[in-house]
Scaffold this active site. Structure first.
Site, mmCIF file in Angstrom:
data_model
loop_
_atom_site.group_PDB
_atom_site.id
_atom_site.type_symbol
_atom_site.label_atom_id
_atom_site.label_comp_id
_atom_site.label_asym_id
_atom_site.label_seq_id
_atom_site.Cartn_x
_atom_site.Cartn_y
_atom_site.Cartn_z
ATOM 1 N N TYR A 1 -1.140 -3.624 -7.017
ATOM 2 C CA TYR A 1 -0.975 -4.316 -5.733
ATOM 3 C C TYR A 1 -2.328 -4.416 -5.006
ATOM 4 O O TYR A 1 -3.060 -3.420 -4.889
ATOM 5 C CB TYR A 1 0.058 -3.582 -4.838
ATOM 6 C CG TYR A 1 -0.005 -4.122 -3.429
ATOM 7 C CD1 TYR A 1 0.484 -5.405 -3.133
ATOM 8 C CD2 TYR A 1 -0.627 -3.407 -2.404
ATOM 9 C CE1 TYR A 1 0.356 -5.945 -1.864
ATOM 10 C CE2 TYR A 1 -0.752 -3.935 -1.128
ATOM 11 C CZ TYR A 1 -0.251 -5.205 -0.865
ATOM 12 O OH TYR A 1 -0.385 -5.748 0.384
ATOM 13 N N CYS B 1 0.808 -7.741 11.696
ATOM 14 C CA CYS B 1 1.159 -7.939 13.109
ATOM 15 C C CYS B 1 0.507 -9.208 13.649
ATOM 16 O O CYS B 1 0.350 -9.364 14.862
ATOM 17 C CB CYS B 1 0.729 -6.744 13.952
ATOM 18 S SG CYS B 1 1.786 -5.310 13.724
ATOM 19 N N ARG C 1 0.849 -1.190 0.000
ATOM 20 C CA ARG C 1 0.000 0.000 0.000
ATOM 21 C C ARG C 1 0.884 1.239 0.000
ATOM 22 O O ARG C 1 1.982 1.231 0.546
ATOM 23 C CB ARG C 1 -0.905 0.008 1.238
ATOM 24 C CG ARG C 1 -2.030 -0.999 1.157
ATOM 25 C CD ARG C 1 -2.963 -0.911 2.349
ATOM 26 N NE ARG C 1 -2.326 -1.360 3.568
ATOM 27 C CZ ARG C 1 -1.752 -0.602 4.474
ATOM 28 N NH1 ARG C 1 -1.758 0.721 4.330
ATOM 29 N NH2 ARG C 1 -1.196 -1.109 5.537
ATOM 30 N N ARG D 1 1.897 -12.252 -0.785
ATOM 31 C CA ARG D 1 0.556 -12.556 -0.253
ATOM 32 C C ARG D 1 -0.041 -13.817 -0.834
ATOM 33 O O ARG D 1 0.313 -14.255 -1.930
ATOM 34 C CB ARG D 1 -0.385 -11.391 -0.611
ATOM 35 C CG ARG D 1 0.020 -10.044 -0.034
ATOM 36 C CD ARG D 1 -0.384 -9.950 1.393
ATOM 37 N NE ARG D 1 0.017 -8.716 2.033
ATOM 38 C CZ ARG D 1 -0.697 -8.118 2.974
ATOM 39 N NH1 ARG D 1 -1.829 -8.612 3.383
ATOM 40 N NH2 ARG D 1 -0.257 -7.023 3.544
ATOM 41 N N LYS E 1 -9.527 -2.440 1.547
ATOM 42 C CA LYS E 1 -9.191 -1.275 2.383
ATOM 43 C C LYS E 1 -9.984 -0.027 1.971
ATOM 44 O O LYS E 1 -10.442 0.735 2.813
ATOM 45 C CB LYS E 1 -7.699 -0.980 2.277
ATOM 46 C CG LYS E 1 -6.813 -2.126 2.676
ATOM 47 C CD LYS E 1 -7.083 -2.566 4.082
ATOM 48 C CE LYS E 1 -6.127 -3.656 4.505
ATOM 49 N NZ LYS E 1 -6.378 -4.104 5.871
ATOM 50 N N HIS F 1 -10.561 -2.250 11.564
ATOM 51 C CA HIS F 1 -9.462 -3.095 11.077
ATOM 52 C C HIS F 1 -9.239 -4.202 12.121
ATOM 53 O O HIS F 1 -8.270 -4.188 12.867
ATOM 54 C CB HIS F 1 -8.218 -2.209 10.937
ATOM 55 C CG HIS F 1 -7.091 -2.837 10.171
ATOM 56 N ND1 HIS F 1 -5.788 -2.419 10.292
ATOM 57 C CD2 HIS F 1 -7.069 -3.842 9.256
ATOM 58 C CE1 HIS F 1 -5.012 -3.131 9.491
ATOM 59 N NE2 HIS F 1 -5.768 -3.998 8.870
ATOM 60 N N SER G 1 -1.298 -3.665 10.272
ATOM 61 C CA SER G 1 -1.022 -4.623 9.203
ATOM 62 C C SER G 1 0.209 -5.469 9.526
ATOM 63 O O SER G 1 1.194 -4.950 10.058
ATOM 64 C CB SER G 1 -0.759 -3.874 7.901
ATOM 65 O OG SER G 1 -1.808 -2.980 7.663
ATOM 66 N N ASP H 1 -9.303 -9.702 9.123
ATOM 67 C CA ASP H 1 -8.778 -8.365 8.814
ATOM 68 C C ASP H 1 -9.773 -7.226 9.068
ATOM 69 O O ASP H 1 -9.378 -6.162 9.494
ATOM 70 C CB ASP H 1 -8.328 -8.324 7.345
ATOM 71 C CG ASP H 1 -7.485 -7.106 7.018
ATOM 72 O OD1 ASP H 1 -6.634 -6.735 7.843
ATOM 73 O OD2 ASP H 1 -7.682 -6.517 5.942
HETATM 74 C C1 OXD Z 1 -3.082 -4.612 5.264
HETATM 75 C C2 OXD Z 1 -3.731 -5.831 4.718
HETATM 76 O O1 OXD Z 1 -2.213 -4.037 4.601
HETATM 77 O O2 OXD Z 1 -4.588 -6.377 5.421
HETATM 78 O O3 OXD Z 1 -3.475 -4.200 6.362
HETATM 79 O O4 OXD Z 1 -3.420 -6.242 3.591
HETATM 80 MN MN MN Z 2 -5.155 -5.269 7.160
#
Ligand code: OXD
Ligand code: MN
Length: 596
Positions: A198, A251, A71, A377, A207, A227, A249, A278
């Site tokens: 991406y 984590c 991002r 990913r 998002k 989130h 993100s 998420d």
């Molecule tokens: C992020 C995702 O970037 O969930 O938070 O992909």
């Molecule tokens: Mn996320």
């Protein structure tokens, strides 16, 4: 062929077709047949590669441009009529200026290409939580990913009432990083994303819609878009309690959502079920409780570090019908690999850039060259997940007992503590800070303030967002309890002090016991903490004394933390911040001084 008579939808498609001038327009109906045809086409152009049909049936492999792997927060804008509406934590552009700039970039950008029109639903179609969107894109990769991550279906078109849908415009244009823009127009229900391929920038349901646009809608309509992962813990008596947890993100949200409890819990009959990994949409429901749904239909998870030990459920989810992006690809047997998958990196394969690569390769300075990008990913269908909750499709959502906030902090934050009440919980969310990760471009490992893990995703003024949290608490008489956790505390040698992963169940156990008033706690200046003997250490190579070190709240460190929060509040929000949060900060400082 057009799939609807809805004039608003047709006008929208025509407007952008006129601007972008695609050679043809293809409406996506969500059928297997059409998706298979598109997959064939993408295979023939090299947009995707096939994976081994025995080992990874229905899986595909894709590489993004090398300059387009995460991002781009610096190029993400909230375009509201005033700067104040976007607030101090967002980049802002005036809508007229943004549309003019983006239209100029997009003009003619689909010449020689096809425009795909994707009707999709966030949440199960027809759910009271559901919101509908149409994404226009020139990327088959986007179509195939959206078909995993959302409910892509022509039926969505029948559900759209007049102009009530989120308009998403995406084009790869030339993948030019200098002209990359991810713009949200919350007042127009519009998202405009150019020059990226991406996922986080282009799967507009995720998002851009489910957080940035939805957080604004939620504020206006009296619900919440967060989130957060959602999980259910089943106790030996069969009762299931649901928890949501907000972490920045990369984590470990996916890992926590799919946790397998340690033996001492499974032996007693404890199980964890995943509702989401998420995003959570929450509404007040029966009994004044908050109910949550996961608006998505798949997992867009970080690959590196995912393995049979860290997250067997996530790994199992990726074994069919999955799209892998920017991992290692072995053209011989068509399998994929990433750092942390196992200890046997392949030889003579291709890395995420498409270069020849073998495990153990080093650069001129002797540094290991990674095969997969750190933010590579997998896009996996939720239905693949072995521990998917039976409530995943529940249109009304699941009742939430606890909300957890957490970040990646080497110091300061203890393993777990509990808010005294909702207001204090909102304060705890607002002071969240975490080390940055590879999920966004920029430096990694720098501590930054990330209230509620929403800094990159809040679609309006964050001071209003805090007030909305406070108001939601007033609205729900049966509020969840709020906690903060930190799995990432390190010792003086930089080693993690808590084993994490499945053992986080031990902390969830204490949290749920607190929700049931089944265990005592110690009052500290920052909130309620467990008595060390109340965290179950059975089967762990850890003593109560070790645990005390992770539960420690160092007053000096916290006084510095309080000063930092004060600075964050003052410089970002000044007097726009709800007074309740300043009052909580004052209380924290007083508590720290009183007891030192
Ligand atoms: C992020 C995702 O970037 O969930 O938070 O992909
Ligand atoms: Mn996320």
């Amino acid at each position: 062929m057009e799939l609807t008579n809805n004039k608003f939808v047709l006008d929208f498609v025509k407007k952008y077709a006129d601007l972008m001038q695609p050679d043809q327009i293809v409406w996506i109906d969500g059928s297997k047949k059409q998706l298979n045809e598109l997959t064939k086409e993408a295979l023939s152009t090299g947009e995707v590669y096939k994976c081994n049909s025995k080992l990874l049936p229905g899986c595909l492999y894709h590489r993004t441009a090398v300059n387009d792997v995460a991002r781009v927060e610096g190029r993400t804008f909230i375009c509201t009529s005033t700067k104040e509406m976007a607030g101090p934590t967002n980049n802002w552009m005036a809508p007229a200026e943004a549309y003019a700039k983006l239209d100029a970039i997009a003009s003619g950008c689909m010449k020689g290409r096809t425009m795909y029109v994707i009707p999709y639903s966030m949440c199960k179609i027809g759910s009271p939580f559901a919101k509908y969107g149409i994404e226009l894109t020139d990327s088959i990769y986007v179509v195939l990913n959206m078909a995993i991550m959302t409910r892509v279906d022509k039926k969505v078109l029948d559900k759209i009432v007049e102009g009530d849908f989120v308009r998403g415009i995406h084009s790869k244009v030339q993948l030019d990083a200098e002209n990359r823009y991810i713009c949200q127009f919350p007042e127009d229900n519009t998202i405009y994303s150019l020059n990226s391929g991406y996922g986080g920038n282009v799967l507009l349901g995720k998002k851009c819609f489910a957080l940035r646009i939805a957080s604004y809608q939620a504020w206006k309509e009296g619900w919440m878009a967060e989130h957060m992962l959602i999980l259910g813990v089943q106790k030996p008596n069969g009762e299931i309690k649901y928890i949501t947890a907000a972490f920045p993100s990369a984590c470990g949200k996916t890992n926590l959502a799919m946790l397998i409890p340690p033996e001492c819990y499974t032996a007693k009959g404890y199980k964890v079920f995943t509702v989401g990994d998420d995003i959570a949409w929450l509404r007040k429901g029966r009994g004044g409780q908050l109910y949550a749904v996961n608006p998505e239909n798949g997992f867009f998870g970080v690959a590196p570090g995912t393995n049979a030990k860290s997250n067997p459920n996530a790994l199992a989810s990726t074994q069919k019908g999955t799209i892998f992006t920017n991992v290692v690809y072995n053209p011989k047997d068509k399998t994929v690999w990433w750092e942390g998958l196992d200890k046997n990196p392949p030889k003579n394969v291709l890395d995420w850039k498409g270069n020849k690569w073998s495990g153990g390769m080093v650069d001129e300075e002797g540094k290991i060259i990674k095969g997969a990008h750190p933010n590579s990913r997998f896009t996996a269908p939720a239905k693949n997940c072995p521990c998917l909750s039976s409530e995943f499709e529940n249109k009304k959502g699941v009742p939430i007992s606890a909300i957890i906030f957490g970040g990646r902090r080497a110091k300061a934050a203890p393993l777990v503590y509990e808010a005294r009440d909702w207001k204090h919980g909102v304060f705890i969310g607002s002071i969240m800070a975490s080390e940055t990760t590879a999920a966004a471009t920029g430096a990694v490992g720098v501590v930054r303030h990330d209230p509620m893990a929403m800094i990159p995703f809040c679609g309006y003024n964050m001071a209003d967002y805090f007030q909305h949290w406070l108001d939601m608490g007033k609205k729900c008489k049966n509020r969840p309890k709020i906690f903060n956790v930190n799995w990432f505390r390190t010792d003086e040698n930089g080693n993690f002090m808590w084993p994490g992963f499945g053992d986080n169940m031990r902390v969830l156990d204490w949290i749920l016991e607190r929700c049931e008033d089944a265990v005592d706690a110690v009052e500290t200046p920052i909130g309620y903490m467990p008595k060390p003997e109340d965290i179950n250490l059975e089967g762990l190579n850890m003593t109560t004394d070790d645990l005390k070190k992770i539960l420690d709240c160092d007053k000096k460190v916290w006084l510095a933390e309080a000063a930092d929060i004060e600075n964050f509040y003052a410089t970002k929000f000044g007097d726009t911040l709800p007074k309740e949060l300043y009052a909580e900060l004052k209380k924290l400082k007083k508590n720290l001084r009183k007891r030192s």
